[in-house]
Design a protein around this motif. Structure first.
Motif, PDB file in Angstrom:
ATOM      1  N   TRP A   8       2.237   7.710   3.466  1.00 18.71           N
ATOM      2  CA  TRP A   8       2.663   6.499   4.174  1.00 18.71           C
ATOM      3  C   TRP A   8       2.696   5.344   3.193  1.00 18.71           C
ATOM      4  O   TRP A   8       2.122   5.421   2.110  1.00 18.71           O
ATOM      5  CB  TRP A   8       1.806   6.183   5.399  1.00 18.71           C
ATOM      6  CG  TRP A   8       0.318   6.062   5.211  1.00 18.71           C
ATOM      7  CD1 TRP A   8      -0.616   6.983   5.574  1.00 18.71           C
ATOM      8  CD2 TRP A   8      -0.420   4.954   4.652  1.00 18.71           C
ATOM      9  NE1 TRP A   8      -1.878   6.526   5.263  1.00 18.71           N
ATOM     10  CE2 TRP A   8      -1.782   5.282   4.711  1.00 18.71           C
ATOM     11  CE3 TRP A   8      -0.062   3.722   4.117  1.00 18.71           C
ATOM     12  CZ2 TRP A   8      -2.788   4.426   4.247  1.00 18.71           C
ATOM     13  CZ3 TRP A   8      -1.054   2.865   3.642  1.00 18.71           C
ATOM     14  CH2 TRP A   8      -2.395   3.226   3.726  1.00 18.71           C
ATOM     15  N   TYR A   9       3.365   4.274   3.604  1.00 24.94           N
ATOM     16  CA  TYR A   9       3.466   3.059   2.801  1.00 24.94           C
ATOM     17  C   TYR A   9       3.627   1.891   3.755  1.00 24.94           C
ATOM     18  O   TYR A   9       4.112   2.040   4.880  1.00 24.94           O
ATOM     19  CB  TYR A   9       4.645   3.136   1.819  1.00 24.94           C
ATOM     20  CG  TYR A   9       5.959   3.420   2.488  1.00 24.94           C
ATOM     21  CD1 TYR A   9       6.813   2.387   2.843  1.00 24.94           C
ATOM     22  CD2 TYR A   9       6.343   4.728   2.779  1.00 24.94           C
ATOM     23  CE1 TYR A   9       8.018   2.644   3.477  1.00 24.94           C
ATOM     24  CE2 TYR A   9       7.544   4.995   3.412  1.00 24.94           C
ATOM     25  CZ  TYR A   9       8.375   3.958   3.755  1.00 24.94           C
ATOM     26  OH  TYR A   9       9.561   4.215   4.384  1.00 24.94           O
ATOM     27  N   ARG A  10       3.176   0.732   3.305  1.00 21.64           N
ATOM     28  CA  ARG A  10       3.305  -0.456   4.140  1.00 21.64           C
ATOM     29  C   ARG A  10       2.992  -1.701   3.313  1.00 21.64           C
ATOM     30  O   ARG A  10       2.500  -1.616   2.194  1.00 21.64           O
ATOM     31  CB  ARG A  10       2.398  -0.380   5.360  1.00 21.64           C
ATOM     32  CG  ARG A  10       0.912  -0.465   5.075  1.00 21.64           C
ATOM     33  CD  ARG A  10       0.117  -0.473   6.379  1.00 21.64           C
ATOM     34  NE  ARG A  10      -1.261  -0.765   6.144  1.00 21.64           N
ATOM     35  CZ  ARG A  10      -2.249   0.102   6.265  1.00 21.64           C
ATOM     36  NH1 ARG A  10      -2.007   1.345   6.626  1.00 21.64           N
ATOM     37  NH2 ARG A  10      -3.488  -0.276   6.052  1.00 21.64           N
ATOM     38  N   SER A  11       3.252  -2.839   3.940  1.00 26.09           N
ATOM     39  CA  SER A  11       2.959  -4.133   3.356  1.00 26.09           C
ATOM     40  C   SER A  11       2.164  -4.915   4.389  1.00 26.09           C
ATOM     41  O   SER A  11       2.398  -4.780   5.588  1.00 26.09           O
ATOM     42  CB  SER A  11       4.279  -4.846   3.053  1.00 26.09           C
ATOM     43  OG  SER A  11       4.052  -6.137   2.574  1.00 26.09           O
ATOM     44  N   GLN A  12       1.217  -5.708   3.905  1.00 26.71           N
ATOM     45  CA  GLN A  12       0.407  -6.498   4.837  1.00 26.71           C
ATOM     46  C   GLN A  12       0.093  -7.849   4.211  1.00 26.71           C
ATOM     47  O   GLN A  12      -0.259  -7.935   3.040  1.00 26.71           O
ATOM     48  CB  GLN A  12      -0.892  -5.755   5.164  1.00 26.71           C
ATOM     49  CG  GLN A  12      -1.698  -6.422   6.245  1.00 26.71           C
ATOM     50  CD  GLN A  12      -2.799  -5.519   6.765  1.00 26.71           C
ATOM     51  OE1 GLN A  12      -2.824  -4.326   6.515  1.00 26.71           O
ATOM     52  NE2 GLN A  12      -3.715  -6.110   7.493  1.00 26.71           N
ATOM     53  N   ASN A  13       0.196  -8.892   5.028  1.00 28.50           N
ATOM     54  CA  ASN A  13      -0.121 -10.236   4.571  1.00 28.50           C
ATOM     55  C   ASN A  13      -1.524 -10.582   5.052  1.00 28.50           C
ATOM     56  O   ASN A  13      -1.767 -10.661   6.249  1.00 28.50           O
ATOM     57  CB  ASN A  13       0.895 -11.237   5.118  1.00 28.50           C
ATOM     58  CG  ASN A  13       0.738 -12.603   4.504  1.00 28.50           C
ATOM     59  OD1 ASN A  13      -0.244 -12.890   3.823  1.00 28.50           O
ATOM     60  ND2 ASN A  13       1.703 -13.462   4.743  1.00 28.50           N
ATOM     61  N   PHE A  14      -2.442 -10.794   4.108  1.00 26.22           N
ATOM     62  CA  PHE A  14      -3.829 -11.108   4.464  1.00 26.22           C
ATOM     63  C   PHE A  14      -4.081 -12.607   4.594  1.00 26.22           C
ATOM     64  O   PHE A  14      -5.098 -13.010   5.149  1.00 26.22           O
ATOM     65  CB  PHE A  14      -4.797 -10.493   3.453  1.00 26.22           C
ATOM     66  CG  PHE A  14      -4.799  -9.007   3.510  1.00 26.22           C
ATOM     67  CD1 PHE A  14      -5.340  -8.342   4.594  1.00 26.22           C
ATOM     68  CD2 PHE A  14      -4.232  -8.257   2.493  1.00 26.22           C
ATOM     69  CE1 PHE A  14      -5.331  -6.963   4.660  1.00 26.22           C
ATOM     70  CE2 PHE A  14      -4.222  -6.879   2.548  1.00 26.22           C
ATOM     71  CZ  PHE A  14      -4.768  -6.238   3.637  1.00 26.22           C
ATOM     72  N   CYS A  15      -3.203 -13.437   4.077  1.00 22.30           N
ATOM     73  CA  CYS A  15      -3.268 -14.907   4.180  1.00 22.30           C
ATOM     74  C   CYS A  15      -4.431 -15.550   3.430  1.00 22.30           C
ATOM     75  O   CYS A  15      -4.293 -16.654   2.952  1.00 22.30           O
ATOM     76  CB  CYS A  15      -3.312 -15.364   5.636  1.00 22.30           C
ATOM     77  SG  CYS A  15      -1.869 -14.887   6.573  1.00 22.30           S
TER      78      CYS A  15
ATOM     79  N   PHE B   5       0.845  -1.197   0.000  1.00 21.93           N
ATOM     80  CA  PHE B   5       0.000   0.000   0.000  1.00 21.93           C
ATOM     81  C   PHE B   5       0.875   1.239   0.000  1.00 21.93           C
ATOM     82  O   PHE B   5       1.928   1.257   0.637  1.00 21.93           O
ATOM     83  CB  PHE B   5      -0.860   0.064   1.266  1.00 21.93           C
ATOM     84  CG  PHE B   5      -1.829  -1.048   1.428  1.00 21.93           C
ATOM     85  CD1 PHE B   5      -3.047  -1.018   0.778  1.00 21.93           C
ATOM     86  CD2 PHE B   5      -1.533  -2.132   2.235  1.00 21.93           C
ATOM     87  CE1 PHE B   5      -3.950  -2.055   0.930  1.00 21.93           C
ATOM     88  CE2 PHE B   5      -2.423  -3.167   2.400  1.00 21.93           C
ATOM     89  CZ  PHE B   5      -3.639  -3.129   1.740  1.00 21.93           C
ATOM     90  N   ALA B   6       0.399   2.291  -0.653  1.00 20.61           N
ATOM     91  CA  ALA B   6       1.060   3.595  -0.592  1.00 20.61           C
ATOM     92  C   ALA B   6      -0.012   4.668  -0.727  1.00 20.61           C
ATOM     93  O   ALA B   6      -0.835   4.618  -1.648  1.00 20.61           O
ATOM     94  CB  ALA B   6       2.092   3.742  -1.694  1.00 20.61           C
ATOM     95  N   LEU B   7      -0.012   5.617   0.192  1.00 20.14           N
ATOM     96  CA  LEU B   7      -0.966   6.728   0.146  1.00 20.14           C
ATOM     97  C   LEU B   7      -0.225   7.988  -0.253  1.00 20.14           C
ATOM     98  O   LEU B   7       0.780   8.361   0.377  1.00 20.14           O
ATOM     99  CB  LEU B   7      -1.633   6.923   1.513  1.00 20.14           C
ATOM    100  CG  LEU B   7      -2.765   7.954   1.521  1.00 20.14           C
ATOM    101  CD1 LEU B   7      -4.001   7.402   0.796  1.00 20.14           C
ATOM    102  CD2 LEU B   7      -3.120   8.350   2.946  1.00 20.14           C
ATOM    103  N   HIS B   8      -0.715   8.641  -1.308  1.00 14.74           N
ATOM    104  CA  HIS B   8      -0.125   9.878  -1.820  1.00 14.74           C
ATOM    105  C   HIS B   8      -1.116  11.016  -1.639  1.00 14.74           C
ATOM    106  O   HIS B   8      -2.324  10.837  -1.827  1.00 14.74           O
ATOM    107  CB  HIS B   8       0.180   9.751  -3.320  1.00 14.74           C
ATOM    108  CG  HIS B   8       1.257   8.766  -3.629  1.00 14.74           C
ATOM    109  ND1 HIS B   8       2.553   9.153  -3.892  1.00 14.74           N
ATOM    110  CD2 HIS B   8       1.256   7.422  -3.700  1.00 14.74           C
ATOM    111  CE1 HIS B   8       3.287   8.076  -4.128  1.00 14.74           C
ATOM    112  NE2 HIS B   8       2.516   7.012  -4.021  1.00 14.74           N
ATOM    113  N   GLY B   9      -0.592  12.204  -1.316  1.00 17.77           N
ATOM    114  CA  GLY B   9      -1.422  13.402  -1.242  1.00 17.77           C
ATOM    115  C   GLY B   9      -1.581  14.027  -2.611  1.00 17.77           C
ATOM    116  O   GLY B   9      -0.892  13.651  -3.576  1.00 17.77           O
TER     117      GLY B   9
END
Length: 154
Positions: free
Chosen positions: A26-33, A15-19
């Motif tokens: 912000w940016y991040r990674s997430q494992n939803f499985c 994910f990455a949120l841009h204005g």
């Protein structure tokens, strides 16, 4: 401030949120499985971003369908792309000769975007988060929030 959320689709999602100034918030990674967890997350992530004006997705299939349906419910326009499309805009042809090379150059370019934006530097940057950052950069160029890449490409 209006925002754009870029999503590199997968059960491990970037994910990455841009204005609307193009800068990374912000940016991040997430494992939803599993797909059911991803579907629930799509609702809450989009719902928790009240200034969200655009959703940009890389990928397709059932993973994209979950995000598109939720975006439609919340009246958020969606841009869909592929790695081949955004890489042509952001990477030089010599940087795309192989998938490994493209990922390495994408990592460097994502780090340049983080620095230009003044976002916190990562201790480690997962490839899905790095690609989400660049998918978002491609998106802000497409919607006209930035006229060109705002820093020297590496």
């Amino acid at each position: 401030m209006a925002t754009l959320l870029a999503v590199d689709l997968g059960l491990r999602t970037g994910f990455a949120l841009h204005g609307d100034d193009g800068r990374l918030r912000w940016y991040r990674s997430q494992n939803f499985c599993a797909l059911p967890r991803l579907r629930r997350a799509a609702y809450s992530i989009l719902h928790d971003l009240p200034d969200l004006q655009w959703l940009v997705l890389e990928g397709g299939g059932t993973l994209a369908d979950s995000w598109q349906k939720e975006a439609e419910r919340q009246a958020i326009p969606v841009l869909q792309t592929s790695a081949e499309v955004w890489r042509q805009v952001l990477l030089y042809p010599r940087q795309q000769r192989s998938g490994v090379a493209a990922k390495q150059h994408a990592d460097r370019l994502a780090r340049a975007m983080i620095e230009w934006s003044g976002a916190p530097r990562p201790t480690s940057l997962r490839h899905d988060a790095a690609e989400a950052i660049l998918i978002g950069l491609w998106g802000v160029l497409q919607v006209g929030w930035l006229p060109t890449v705002p820093f020297v490409r590496v």
